[in-house]
Write an enzyme that holds these catalytic residues in place. Structure first.
Site, PDB file in Angstrom:
ATOM      1  N   HIS A 198       2.474   4.953   2.917  1.00  0.00           N
ATOM      2  CA  HIS A 198       1.986   5.444   3.949  1.00  0.00           C
ATOM      3  C   HIS A 198       3.776   5.942   4.224  1.00  0.00           C
ATOM      4  O   HIS A 198       3.407   6.722   5.072  1.00  0.00           O
ATOM      5  CB  HIS A 198       3.351   4.326   5.064  1.00  0.00           C
ATOM      6  CG  HIS A 198       2.830   3.408   5.885  1.00  0.00           C
ATOM      7  ND1 HIS A 198       1.015   3.485   6.479  1.00  0.00           N
ATOM      8  CD2 HIS A 198       2.064   1.609   5.058  1.00  0.00           C
ATOM      9  CE1 HIS A 198       0.059   2.727   6.822  1.00  0.00           C
ATOM     10  NE2 HIS A 198       1.201   1.395   5.797  1.00  0.00           N
TER      11      HIS A 198
ATOM     12  N   GLU B 156      -3.236   3.327   9.636  1.00  0.00           N
ATOM     13  CA  GLU B 156      -3.124   2.352   8.624  1.00  0.00           C
ATOM     14  C   GLU B 156      -4.449   2.391   7.414  1.00  0.00           C
ATOM     15  O   GLU B 156      -4.740   1.593   6.025  1.00  0.00           O
ATOM     16  CB  GLU B 156      -3.488   0.530   8.967  1.00  0.00           C
ATOM     17  CG  GLU B 156      -2.391   0.590   9.936  1.00  0.00           C
ATOM     18  CD  GLU B 156      -1.272   0.498   9.534  1.00  0.00           C
ATOM     19  OE1 GLU B 156      -1.316   0.094   8.012  1.00  0.00           O
ATOM     20  OE2 GLU B 156       0.183  -0.567   9.338  1.00  0.00           O
TER      21      GLU B 156
ATOM     22  N   HIS C 228       0.436  -0.460  -0.531  1.00  0.00           N
ATOM     23  CA  HIS C 228       0.153   0.187   0.635  1.00  0.00           C
ATOM     24  C   HIS C 228       0.990   0.554   1.458  1.00  0.00           C
ATOM     25  O   HIS C 228       1.746   1.707   1.663  1.00  0.00           O
ATOM     26  CB  HIS C 228       0.017  -1.234   0.797  1.00  0.00           C
ATOM     27  CG  HIS C 228      -0.601  -0.550   2.443  1.00  0.00           C
ATOM     28  ND1 HIS C 228      -1.747  -0.275   3.338  1.00  0.00           N
ATOM     29  CD2 HIS C 228       0.384  -1.630   4.049  1.00  0.00           C
ATOM     30  CE1 HIS C 228      -1.563  -0.271   4.238  1.00  0.00           C
ATOM     31  NE2 HIS C 228      -0.473  -1.046   4.782  1.00  0.00           N
ATOM     32  N   GLU C 229       2.539  -0.416   1.050  1.00  0.00           N
ATOM     33  CA  GLU C 229       3.917   1.109   2.156  1.00  0.00           C
ATOM     34  C   GLU C 229       4.670   1.997   1.251  1.00  0.00           C
ATOM     35  O   GLU C 229       4.273   2.364   2.440  1.00  0.00           O
ATOM     36  CB  GLU C 229       5.306  -0.894   2.060  1.00  0.00           C
ATOM     37  CG  GLU C 229       5.000  -1.858   2.614  1.00  0.00           C
ATOM     38  CD  GLU C 229       3.931  -1.922   3.720  1.00  0.00           C
ATOM     39  OE1 GLU C 229       4.281  -0.999   4.585  1.00  0.00           O
ATOM     40  OE2 GLU C 229       3.194  -3.067   3.789  1.00  0.00           O
TER      41      GLU C 229
ATOM     42  N   TYR D 168      -6.534  -1.497  10.491  1.00  0.00           N
ATOM     43  CA  TYR D 168      -7.307  -0.826   8.482  1.00  0.00           C
ATOM     44  C   TYR D 168      -8.543  -0.597   8.317  1.00  0.00           C
ATOM     45  O   TYR D 168      -8.667  -0.144   7.373  1.00  0.00           O
ATOM     46  CB  TYR D 168      -6.394  -2.590   8.149  1.00  0.00           C
ATOM     47  CG  TYR D 168      -4.942  -2.830   8.632  1.00  0.00           C
ATOM     48  CD1 TYR D 168      -4.058  -2.287   7.276  1.00  0.00           C
ATOM     49  CD2 TYR D 168      -4.318  -3.211   9.430  1.00  0.00           C
ATOM     50  CE1 TYR D 168      -2.319  -2.853   7.354  1.00  0.00           C
ATOM     51  CE2 TYR D 168      -2.833  -3.254   9.447  1.00  0.00           C
ATOM     52  CZ  TYR D 168      -1.435  -3.442   8.726  1.00  0.00           C
ATOM     53  OH  TYR D 168      -1.123  -3.220   9.450  1.00  0.00           O
TER      54      TYR D 168
END
Length: 615
Positions: free
Chosen positions: A359, A378, A355-356, A440
């Site tokens: 980004h 998100e 997920h990070e 999200y």
């Protein structure tokens, strides 16, 4: 029960705020910093030279800088917001409904104290407005011109509360993020001077040349390229630490065309790296122990993650990426992320890294204004999370739809009555959970519903073209919709409005089924307020599925192909019409069951009435 049987059978059988007007422009910046750190006192002194280019058609007479660390103290706007929200706010910023910022001791408060700022050698007047510094220029910055700022400041690294700070719960000494006076973004919407309340960021793309002078025993993890690995600790086995008379070593980092520069420092860090084929050199910077044992196992998964994103969205453009143990939870920055490292499982750690790291595309390279459109950042990241994690850790008995759990999560929260529109500003949601779902989950389901409306192959083309046209720029949702409509040929403005600006819902039902001698007549009902085209499927006793597409006239053009099978297109269903009746060429003795959206992508808030069984 029939719904589950139907889905299982299918699985077995199935092999905006306005965008900029006129020519696009974006501002540019180049930072050169010299930072001297007092690790014992958790402070630093900073000197900064900033070259700023105004590529806009406007003449600027003021500029603004962000001073994020001013938020980390009692009585700040962040503290007030947390206090006012109580238990409805961000759980990481409060305990039992009481703001954690309110109890920060005086000697652990965050601070960024500006000594002076000059423009082209002329001292400037400035005023501090909480986390924003307004600077009055000596010389207006004319359109398509460049100016130079110099400044000196000192800062106190705050007690670790949220993202930045000292001595986090896993024992990391310093997580230094959003730490320097950062010039605000200026675009068609004006200056992006949102106060820091705890959530989102925005900035112009910039080049960085940063020298950090710190006790020689520290190891730094950062987003960028380390220019002197042989003179500092941890990055080169043959390094000879070059220290000054104060026993400090200087770390020299550079980065180009990036939104920000972040770093963390600890004496107990281990630095490991591996090269992703046709991708970046990845660094793991963490405290190696039994509690962080999954980091080593995560490496091949992270390599596959980069390869998936490069192939399915667009190439990662930077030379390196660092996963750094630090901060709280996880937060992305330029060419790095700060994450908690003591994971309970390999899948949990990889999921956080995916997920990070994701980004890097939907926040760093596709640099949306997060404060205004957090659902793009998100939500689009989460859309790829679903697909990647489904491939890396495939669930047992999975239906051919990696988005099922996300759709169900949206439906479950919608039933609480707490949902707020995704189009709200990131820091202005009244409920912390509502913010999370709006940004999200609804951002993710925005793409899932488009997947359903235009078809998976078409959406894949849309996402790649969106990247091709807009990476390393600042796209808006309007830019995205323009590309989506151009590639699909489908009018999508209506859907964008419903899904992002309202909390209205999708709800369809099978109202009636009548069996004829050689056919079956089915009546559907639109119960919810959001109109949608409908995919309807019939399962026959020979274990075959026949798919019908019921278009909606508001789309003007229909879905042409999908990953879930071919379709027989029926007459369109006007969006104003409550019921729709159609006939399929199957008799009662041929049909097992039928239903709406057996792919389970449609975010229908009551899917239990979407199916019928021939009993």
């Amino acid at each position: 029960m029939i719904r589950n049987i139907f889905i299982l059978t299918f699985a077995i059988c199935a092999n905006f705020i306005s965008a900029q007007k006129g020519p696009y422009y974006q501002q540019a910046a180049s930072y050169k910093m010299n930072i001297d750190v007092d690790a014992k006192a958790l402070t630093y002194n900073g000197k900064q030279n900033l070259k700023y280019t105004n590529n806009s058609p406007d003449e600027l007479n003021v500029v603004y800088f962000h001073l994020y660390w001013n938020a980390f103290k009692p009585g700040s706007m962040m503290d007030q917001r947390v206090t006012n929200q109580g238990t409805n706010g961000d759980s990481r910023l409060q305990k039992d409904g009481i703001s954690r910022l309110a109890s920060i001791p005086k000697d652990k408060e965050g601070a960024q104290n500006i000594h002076w700022i000059k423009q082209n050698g002329k001292t400037l007047k400035f005023e501090i407005q909480e986390t924003i510094m307004k600077v009055y220029l000596a010389d207006n910055i004319k359109a398509n011109s460049t100016t130079n700022f110099e400044m000196e400041w000192d800062a106190k690294i705050p007690m670790q509360i949220r993202r930045s700070g000292s001595n986090n719960r896993e024992g990391i000494d310093m997580t230094v993020t959003q730490w320097y006076p950062k010039i605000a973004e200026y675009d068609y919407d004006g200056w992006a001077t949102f106060d820091y309340i705890g959530r989102e960021f925005h900035a112009p793309f910039a080049d960085f040349d940063v020298k950090i002078n710190i006790d020689k025993d520290y190891i730094i993890g950062a987003g960028g390229v380390l220019e002197n690995p042989t003179e500092v600790k941890g990055y080169d086995a043959n390094s000879k630490i070059k220290a000054d008379k104060n026993k400090k070593a200087t770390w020299h980092w550079t980065a180009k065309n990036m939104l920000d520069f972040a770093w963390a420092a600890d004496k107990d860090y281990t630095v490991e790296n591996f090269q992703v084929e046709n991708g970046p050199k990845v660094y793991f910077v963490y405290q190696k122990s039994e509690k962080t044992k999954y980091w080593e196992e995560a490496k091949p998964y992270i390599s596959r993650f980069y390869q998936y994103m490069n192939s399915n969205f667009g190439n990662y453009v930077y030379p390196t990426y660092s996963f750094i143990q630090g901060g709280d939870g996880g937060m992305e920055y330029g060419m790095c992320t700060m994450i908690l490292g003591e994971a309970r499982s390999l899948e949990g750690l990889v999921g956080l890294m995916v997920h990070e790291g994701g980004h890097s595309w939907n926040q760093q390279m596709m640099a949306y204004n997060e404060s205004m459109r957090p659902w793009m950042d998100e939500g689009f990241t989460s859309y790829y999370d679903d697909q990647i994690m489904n491939e890396l850790f495939p669930p047992e008995n999975a239906i051919p739809n990696p988005f099922y759990q996300s759709v169900q999560g949206y439906i479950k929260f919608n039933k609480t009555g707490k949902e707020e529109p995704a189009g709200w500003l990131g820091d202005h949601h009244d409920n912390g959970s509502a913010y999370s779902v709006a940004s999200y989950t609804k951002g993710n389901t925005f793409l899932i519903q488009l997947n359903y409306i235009v078809g998976a192959p078409t959406l894949n083309k849309i996402m790649k073209e969106f990247y091709n046209q807009w990476h390393l720029k600042h796209p808006t949702d309007r830019d995205f919709i323009h590309i989506a409509q151009e590639i699909s040929g489908i009018d999508l403005k209506w859907f964008h409005h419903y899904w992002i600006n309202t909390t209205k819902t999708i709800d369809y039902a099978v109202k009636d089924v009548k069996y004829n001698a050689t056919s079956t007549t089915i009546t559907l009902e639109k119960i919810g307020d959001i109109p949608m085209p409908i995919d309807f499927s019939i399962i026959t006793k020979d274990q075959k599925i026949t798919n019908f597409q019921i278009p909606m006239n508001m789309t003007r053009t229909w879905k042409k192909t999908d990953a879930y099978g071919d379709f027989k297109t029926l007459e369109y269903w006007p969006w104003t019409q409550k019921e729709y009746t159609f006939t399929v060429p199957f008799s009662k003795d041929q049909i097992i069951a039928g239903g709406i959206d057996v792919s389970q992508r449609l975010a229908d808030v009551n899917a239990e009435n979407n199916f019928f069984e021939n009993k």
